[in-house]
Design an enzyme around this catalytic site. Structure first.
Site, PDB file in Angstrom:
ATOM      1  N   ASP A  39       0.785  -1.236   0.000  1.00  0.00           N
ATOM      2  CA  ASP A  39       0.000   0.000   0.000  1.00  0.00           C
ATOM      3  C   ASP A  39       0.819   1.291   0.000  1.00  0.00           C
ATOM      4  O   ASP A  39       1.970   1.317   0.450  1.00  0.00           O
ATOM      5  CB  ASP A  39      -0.888   0.039   1.253  1.00  0.00           C
ATOM      6  CG  ASP A  39      -2.057  -0.910   1.185  1.00  0.00           C
ATOM      7  OD1 ASP A  39      -2.042  -1.816   0.338  1.00  0.00           O
ATOM      8  OD2 ASP A  39      -2.990  -0.758   2.006  1.00  0.00           O
ATOM      9  N   HIS A  65      -6.354   3.105  -3.909  1.00  0.00           N
ATOM     10  CA  HIS A  65      -6.252   3.394  -2.467  1.00  0.00           C
ATOM     11  C   HIS A  65      -6.603   4.851  -2.180  1.00  0.00           C
ATOM     12  O   HIS A  65      -6.090   5.435  -1.213  1.00  0.00           O
ATOM     13  CB  HIS A  65      -4.840   3.061  -1.983  1.00  0.00           C
ATOM     14  CG  HIS A  65      -4.736   2.743  -0.518  1.00  0.00           C
ATOM     15  ND1 HIS A  65      -5.731   2.118   0.199  1.00  0.00           N
ATOM     16  CD2 HIS A  65      -3.727   2.974   0.385  1.00  0.00           C
ATOM     17  CE1 HIS A  65      -5.351   1.972   1.449  1.00  0.00           C
ATOM     18  NE2 HIS A  65      -4.146   2.489   1.593  1.00  0.00           N
ATOM     19  N   HIS A 109      -5.759   9.200   1.060  1.00  0.00           N
ATOM     20  CA  HIS A 109      -5.615   8.268   2.180  1.00  0.00           C
ATOM     21  C   HIS A 109      -6.311   8.797   3.441  1.00  0.00           C
ATOM     22  O   HIS A 109      -5.766   8.781   4.553  1.00  0.00           O
ATOM     23  CB  HIS A 109      -4.144   7.984   2.477  1.00  0.00           C
ATOM     24  CG  HIS A 109      -3.918   6.709   3.248  1.00  0.00           C
ATOM     25  ND1 HIS A 109      -4.041   6.636   4.614  1.00  0.00           N
ATOM     26  CD2 HIS A 109      -3.588   5.460   2.847  1.00  0.00           C
ATOM     27  CE1 HIS A 109      -3.782   5.403   5.027  1.00  0.00           C
ATOM     28  NE2 HIS A 109      -3.511   4.672   3.970  1.00  0.00           N
ATOM     29  N   HIS A 155       3.689  -2.081   3.120  1.00  0.00           N
ATOM     30  CA  HIS A 155       3.649  -0.719   2.582  1.00  0.00           C
ATOM     31  C   HIS A 155       4.928  -0.412   1.802  1.00  0.00           C
ATOM     32  O   HIS A 155       6.018  -0.832   2.206  1.00  0.00           O
ATOM     33  CB  HIS A 155       3.492   0.324   3.704  1.00  0.00           C
ATOM     34  CG  HIS A 155       2.166   0.284   4.390  1.00  0.00           C
ATOM     35  ND1 HIS A 155       1.881  -0.615   5.408  1.00  0.00           N
ATOM     36  CD2 HIS A 155       1.031   1.012   4.198  1.00  0.00           C
ATOM     37  CE1 HIS A 155       0.633  -0.426   5.819  1.00  0.00           C
ATOM     38  NE2 HIS A 155       0.104   0.550   5.101  1.00  0.00           N
TER      39      HIS A 155
END
Length: 270
Positions: A85, A136, A140, A232
């Site tokens: 991510d 995504h 965020h 990540h």
């Protein structure tokens, strides 16, 4: 009045429209709104809505996907899903890709829209090496589940557009809410756009940078929870994430694990 203009005027008169209206509908490669303004009404059928030189538009959904949050692996059995991510990041994403390539593992990269727009070369590399794309959102926002439906829609669909344009039109196949902030509306928005809502079973906590050894230990301890593992490659220093992934992948193979992608069209399983 020149010969061409006079000829146009005669033709326009023959079909019962004004010279100004004729000129608006005869714009070659012109703008739809300009045509509408010239004729004093809505755009006429057949007038192009965009110029041929505009950037590639996002791919249309090719399949219907469920609104349920996916966790299971397409391959079933002992397969696991690696998901990464918050990128793409020019420093850490290439290192993640190198580790994945070394171990012949494919992953899902959950990208932030503006990051994808800034680094289209990384998005294209992700696709070229056989990985899948995931939306995504734009910023965020982990509190987006408390925002309006219109806000959620902008966060999801604007990011999807940026990612797909950066990828050269390749379809984004999943949507992951920041911090797991899904809502029934956001899941429906994503699924309608062809993106399967994507969860996780193993949160490595690598975002907190607890050390590579701690990240690896979390994977080993939480793997019984399910097959989808969260790492990540963006949002800060991800050197620990890279080091942990380098250790986790061969360990998973030693455990008899294979690698897959999350389910997309089939119902998820507990």
């Amino acid at each position: 009045m020149g010969k061409y203009t006079a000829h146009v005027a005669v033709l326009a008169s023959a079909v019962g429209i004004s010279l100004a209206a004729w000129g608006a509908t005869a714009l070659v490669g012109g703008d739809e709104q300009a045509a509408a303004s010239a004729t004093g009404g809505a755009p006429r059928p057949g007038v192009p809505a965009q110029r041929a030189e505009e950037p590639v538009r996002p791919a249309k959904p090719t399949v219907r996907v469920p609104v349920g949050i996916a966790h299971a692996a397409e391959a079933g059995g002992r397969a696991v899903n690696i998901t990464i991510d918050d990128g793409p990041d020019p420093r850490w994403t290439p290192q993640m890709l190198d580790v994945l390539k070394q171990h012949d593992v494919k992953a899902v990269f959950c990208m932030i829209g503006p990051q994808a727009k800034r680094h289209p070369e990384l998005v294209k590399r992700v696709v070229a090496e056989g990985h899948r794309l995931c939306d995504h959102t734009m910023t965020h926002d982990t509190a987006m589940d408390r925002k309006s439906v219109a806000y959620q829609e902008r966060q999801i669909l604007d990011a999807r557009k940026m990612i797909e344009e950066a990828a050269g039109g390749v379809e984004v196949q999943y949507y992951r809410a920041p911090g797991g902030a899904f809502t029934p509306d956001s899941r429906k928005i994503a699924a309608t756009a062809g993106m399967r809502p994507l969860g996780w079973n193993v949160d490595t906590k690598d975002f907190e940078r607890p050390g590579a050894a701690a990240i690896v230990a979390t994977v080993k301890n939480e793997l019984p929870n399910g097959p989808t593992i969260l790492f990540h490659d963006g949002g800060g220093d991800r050197s620990q994430s890279v080091a942990a992934l380098r250790e986790v992948l061969p360990w998973l193979k030693e455990q008899g694990r294979t690698f897959s992608f999350p389910v997309r069209t089939a119902p998820d399983t507990p």
